[in-house]
Design an enzyme around this catalytic site. Structure first.
Site, PDB file in Angstrom:
ATOM      1  N   THR A   1     -81.259  43.076 -18.570  1.00 35.74           N
ATOM      2  CA  THR A   1     -81.070  44.324 -17.845  1.00 35.74           C
ATOM      3  C   THR A   1     -82.145  44.514 -16.784  1.00 35.74           C
ATOM      4  OG1 THR A   1     -80.107  45.290 -19.825  1.00 35.74           O
ATOM      5  CG2 THR A   1     -80.782  46.809 -18.088  1.00 35.74           C
TER       6      THR A   1
ATOM      7  N   ASP B   1    -115.546  11.569   7.516  1.00 37.03           N
ATOM      8  CA  ASP B   1    -115.923  12.845   6.899  1.00 37.03           C
ATOM      9  C   ASP B   1    -115.278  14.030   7.604  1.00 37.03           C
ATOM     10  OD1 ASP B   1    -117.562  14.652   5.208  1.00 37.03           O
ATOM     11  OD2 ASP B   1    -118.344  15.193   7.183  1.00 37.03           O
TER      12      ASP B   1
ATOM     13  N   ASP C   1     -89.168  42.894 -16.381  1.00 39.99           N
ATOM     14  CA  ASP C   1     -89.470  44.030 -15.510  1.00 39.99           C
ATOM     15  C   ASP C   1     -90.941  44.415 -15.526  1.00 39.99           C
ATOM     16  OD1 ASP C   1     -89.811  45.291 -17.930  1.00 39.99           O
ATOM     17  OD2 ASP C   1     -88.003  46.516 -17.786  1.00 39.99           O
TER      18      ASP C   1
ATOM     19  N   ASP D   1    -116.229  27.256   6.998  1.00 38.10           N
ATOM     20  CA  ASP D   1    -115.135  26.418   7.457  1.00 38.10           C
ATOM     21  C   ASP D   1    -114.475  25.627   6.341  1.00 38.10           C
ATOM     22  OD1 ASP D   1    -115.680  27.243  10.054  1.00 38.10           O
ATOM     23  OD2 ASP D   1    -117.144  25.650  10.323  1.00 38.10           O
ATOM     24  N   CYS D   2    -115.151  25.471   5.223  1.00 36.94           N
ATOM     25  CA  CYS D   2    -114.546  24.743   4.115  1.00 36.94           C
ATOM     26  C   CYS D   2    -115.145  25.248   2.810  1.00 36.94           C
ATOM     27  CB  CYS D   2    -114.736  23.230   4.248  1.00 36.94           C
ATOM     28  SG  CYS D   2    -116.439  22.679   4.020  1.00 36.94           S
TER      29      CYS D   2
ATOM     30  N   CYS E   1    -116.735  16.756   1.551  1.00 39.92           N
ATOM     31  CA  CYS E   1    -116.088  17.953   2.113  1.00 39.92           C
ATOM     32  C   CYS E   1    -114.570  17.879   2.050  1.00 39.92           C
ATOM     33  CB  CYS E   1    -116.535  18.172   3.557  1.00 39.92           C
ATOM     34  SG  CYS E   1    -118.168  18.911   3.712  1.00 39.92           S
TER      35      CYS E   1
ATOM     36  N   CYS F   1    -120.428  12.465   1.986  1.00 39.48           N
ATOM     37  CA  CYS F   1    -120.120  13.891   1.889  1.00 39.48           C
ATOM     38  C   CYS F   1    -118.703  14.105   1.356  1.00 39.48           C
ATOM     39  CB  CYS F   1    -120.269  14.562   3.252  1.00 39.48           C
ATOM     40  SG  CYS F   1    -120.018  16.341   3.141  1.00 39.48           S
TER      41      CYS F   1
ATOM     42  N   ASP G   1     -85.179  38.227 -18.980  1.00 39.94           N
ATOM     43  CA  ASP G   1     -84.633  39.442 -19.546  1.00 39.94           C
ATOM     44  C   ASP G   1     -83.293  39.697 -18.848  1.00 39.94           C
ATOM     45  OD1 ASP G   1     -84.494  41.948 -20.901  1.00 39.94           O
ATOM     46  OD2 ASP G   1     -85.143  42.923 -19.058  1.00 39.94           O
TER      47      ASP G   1
ATOM     48  N   CYS H   1    -118.904  25.320   1.900  1.00 42.40           N
ATOM     49  CA  CYS H   1    -119.763  26.401   2.395  1.00 42.40           C
ATOM     50  C   CYS H   1    -120.020  27.431   1.301  1.00 42.40           C
ATOM     51  CB  CYS H   1    -119.116  27.092   3.598  1.00 42.40           C
ATOM     52  SG  CYS H   1    -118.875  26.023   5.035  1.00 42.40           S
TER      53      CYS H   1
END
Length: 710
Positions: free
Chosen positions: A407, A690, A604, A9-10, A363, A361, A405, A13
């Site tokens: 061309t 948190d 390019d 989840d974040c 997080c 924490c 550039d 983890c």
């Protein structure tokens, strides 16, 4: 080995899993992509650690795991439950059911407290024990695997500590609010990953395969091989990258490139997998397998980009390593010092110390950057802007100079006839017909331009014979018994008579940045006419350059073309220029400009490779080519100059979002740290500091997905 991890989840983890796997013997090269939910690692041959051991450790940490059997295939594995919940409603997921169950228990506890006050605390205790059990089990698994100070451990200690000091009702609120926060994080993470899932869904599951006899049969799109012929009916999605071999139709390529206007495609035209056929039946020859088509390459690039940590993210991760122990040490001091030094109440200060554990924490802080970067990359991909990682996304917004550039970048890359001048009594159409006849056997870009102009004007082109080329000088042919040639003004002046007024007209055209070809009769040594051609700026070039200038970015054109042409193009666009440059000259100029500011180079991706590599950010126009996508830090699928300005704007918006998230995460924790020490707020507010902050930081990052471009 590759695995699909579910339930992250974040960003914290990721570190939990990586830390646990790094402690296993025979496991190395651990790389975990949070956004793509993909784990890669190397398992040493003959190691005592088996694949099943890796899966067991990951499941023990509370995550689902699926072993990827090979490219494009997934073999289901036990334990891969609905932790991620991407294809389920929130209440159908494990976390959703847990929140609903805890909510029912909390409601029952409050009802019992009202009807039977003496038993209310017992129901709250049951709610705490039932709710904290999965978190405590995961906390112990994380502690054994090398992450003792996880948010699960901090929350479990805080909840059980509150229970022990008689705060059952508040402990239950802590567990419930923490569970709600985890659920919100899970839902937000699923939304953040929706971009890649949408890309995967673009390619149809089946295709109509045509056999040699013209028969049709449905086959899985993933089974198509290079050279297969497929039928694409109106309304169908193209099942593979390929080339049209029969039919003509309009195709909606917006799902792949972001181009909103349907484009006409006919025999010889290339089509992308995932684009939608609008009005006519097409026969397409497959040119790329499912694993190598445009969408697959885009997905791979996006996953790589999301796995690459931005400099800000790396700094915040380093900061969090010191932040968490520092706040935990402060919590210990809060518990010990007042009772020992100032005769404070142990229960009061233990309560406040437990609240500080939840605030410790990091997080929300750790997630503040990767969530915004992932959203920025997702919205860029939807617009046909491919960015290879957070580093490039950060840097683009800080560039002070962008070198282009000419061309194929600022210009169409395709010369067009702009002027036809008759130097005799013949009409312009007659001059064009003779020039097209002479050029009909040439493969030069200027010859193609002259033939296209004659074709669009429906001019009959006489048959030419005895055609040959004088390299770099002229094209010769016999047309209706006349020996004609189309060549450069210098060569024509040597082979025919050019009057002063002819030279004056040629010079005027050249000063406008046009290339002039002279049609002349070789036998009569007489100039017949002039054909002027120009590679004109892209339709959006002027708007794109003006937008960059309004954003405080200096655009400059670097070209190997002559000074007259460069001056004319740059004058139309209102930008600085340098002309007649060799590749090494461009490289030298880029390095010189880097001394004063961050520099991006737009080219390019092939001829400008040295300059693209030397710039702080290399941007490839026409990013559909393999070389362009591999060379530069970013690629523009639609080859629009305005998209360069969009890249800068998106980068700046992403960095602003990151700064908001960091200020929000640290500010909220700082406020509640002070109020907790003073006794103004308690445990349940600490939970909001948190998990609530983590969810809000993620939702703020998701605002980027709604960013619009002018």
């Amino acid at each position: 080995m590759q695995f699909h991890i579910k339930g992250m989840d974040c960003a914290s983890c990721v570190s939990k899993i990586e830390t646990a796997l790094a402690r296993m013997s025979g496991v190395s090269g651990v790389s975990l992509n949070f956004a793509a939910e993909k784990l890669e690692l190397t398992l040493a041959p003959g190691s005592s650690t088996q694949v099943s051991d890796v899966e067991k450790v990951i499941r023990g940490l509370g995550f689902g795991v699926v072993a990827l059997a090979g490219p494009g295939t997934v073999s289901r594995a036990d334990g891969c439950n609905d932790a991620a919940g991407q294809d389920q409603r929130w209440w159908q997921t494990t976390r959703g059911r847990q929140v609903v169950g805890l909510g029912i228990l909390m409601g029952a506890a409050y009802l019992m407290a009202i009807l039977f006050p003496g038993y209310g605390s017992w129901v709250f205790t049951v709610a705490v024990l039932a709710g904290v059990f999965p978190f405590a089990r995961r906390a112990l698994a994380l502690a054994r695997s090398g992450t003792p100070f996880s948010i699960e451990m901090l929350m479990s200690v805080a909840a059980l500590g509150a229970l022990l000091i008689g705060e059952a009702e508040e402990a239950a609120a802590v567990v419930f609010l923490f569970s709600v926060g985890e659920l919100l994080e899970s839902v937000a993470a699923s939304r953040a990953r929706a971009g890649i899932n949408a890309l995967v869904a673009l390619v149809p599951k089946t295709a109509v395969l045509l056999d040699a006899e013209g028969g049709q049969r449905d086959v899985p799109a993933a089974s198509l091989s290079v050279g297969d012929h497929v039928l694409v009916r109106p309304g169908d999605r193209v099942p593979a990258d390929g080339m049209i071999i029969q039919g003509a139709s309009s195709l909606d390529e917006s799902p792949v490139t972001g181009e909103s206007i349907p484009l006409a495609r006919s025999v010889g035209g290339h089509v992308f997998a995932g684009s939608v056929n609008i009005d006519r039946v097409l026969h397409v020859r497959v040119e790329k397998t499912a694993a190598d088509n445009t969408i697959a390459r885009i997905i791979h690039l996006v996953e790589q980009a999301q796995a690459t940590k931005a400099p800000t993210a790396r700094f915040i991760e380093r900061f969090s390593r010191y932040y968490t122990p520092a706040v935990m040490a402060l919590a210990a001091l809060i518990v010990m010092v007042p009772p020992l030094a100032m005769a404070g109440d142990w229960q009061t200060w233990l309560y406040r110390g437990l609240a500080l554990l939840l605030i410790a924490c990091p997080c929300a802080l750790v997630l503040s950057t990767p969530a915004a970067i992932a959203s920025g990359l997702a919205v860029a991909t939807r617009r046909g802007l491919l960015i290879k990682g957070g580093n490039a996304l950060e840097t683009i917004g800080r560039v002070g100079t962008i070198a282009f550039d000419k061309t194929g970048t600022l210009t169409q890359g395709q010369p067009r006839v702009t002027d036809i001048v008759s130097l005799t009594d013949d009409s312009q159409d007659a001059i064009l017909a003779l020039a097209a006849s002479v050029e009909s056997g040439s493969n030069h870009p200027l010859a193609h331009a002259i033939l296209r102009r004659a074709g669009s004007a429906n001019i009959r082109i006489p048959v030419a014979t005895q055609a040959f080329v004088s390299a770099g000088k002229a094209v010769h042919a016999s047309v209706s018994g006349r020996a004609l040639a189309v060549g450069s003004p210098v060569y024509a002046d040597q082979q025919a008579v050019l009057l002063p007024e002819h030279h004056a007209r040629i010079k005027t055209l050249q000063n406008d940045g046009k290339t002039v070809s002279v049609l002349f009769d070789e036998q009569a040594r007489k100039a017949l006419g002039l054909v002027a051609l120009q590679d004109e700026p892209r339709e959006d070039a002027q708007a794109g350059i003006a937008r960059l200038q309004s954003m405080g970015v200096r655009p400059v054109m670097l070209t190997g073309d002559n000074s007259r042409t460069a001056r004319a193009i740059a004058g139309q666009l209102g930008m600085d220029w340098e002309a007649e440059l060799l590749p090494e000259d461009k490289l030298s100029l880029i390095n010189k400009m880097k001394r004063d500011a961050k520099v991006a180079m737009v080219g390019d991706g092939i001829n400008d490779a040295p300059a693209l590599a030397a710039a702080d950010v290399g941007i490839a126009m026409g990013g559909g080519t393999d070389v362009a996508m591999e060379t530069a830090d970013a690629a523009l699928l639609n080859s629009r100059v305005t998209d360069v300005a969009h890249l800068v704007a998106l980068s700046r918006a992403t960095m602003a979002n990151i700064h908001q998230n960091v200020v929000f995460a640290l500010g909220l924790k700082g406020i509640f740290l002070v109020t907790t020490v003073l006794g103004v707020t308690g445990l349940w507010i600490a939970v909001l500091a948190d998990t609530g902050a983590t969810a809000l930081v993620t939702l703020n990052a998701l605002r980027l997905l709604r960013k619009k471009f002018d």
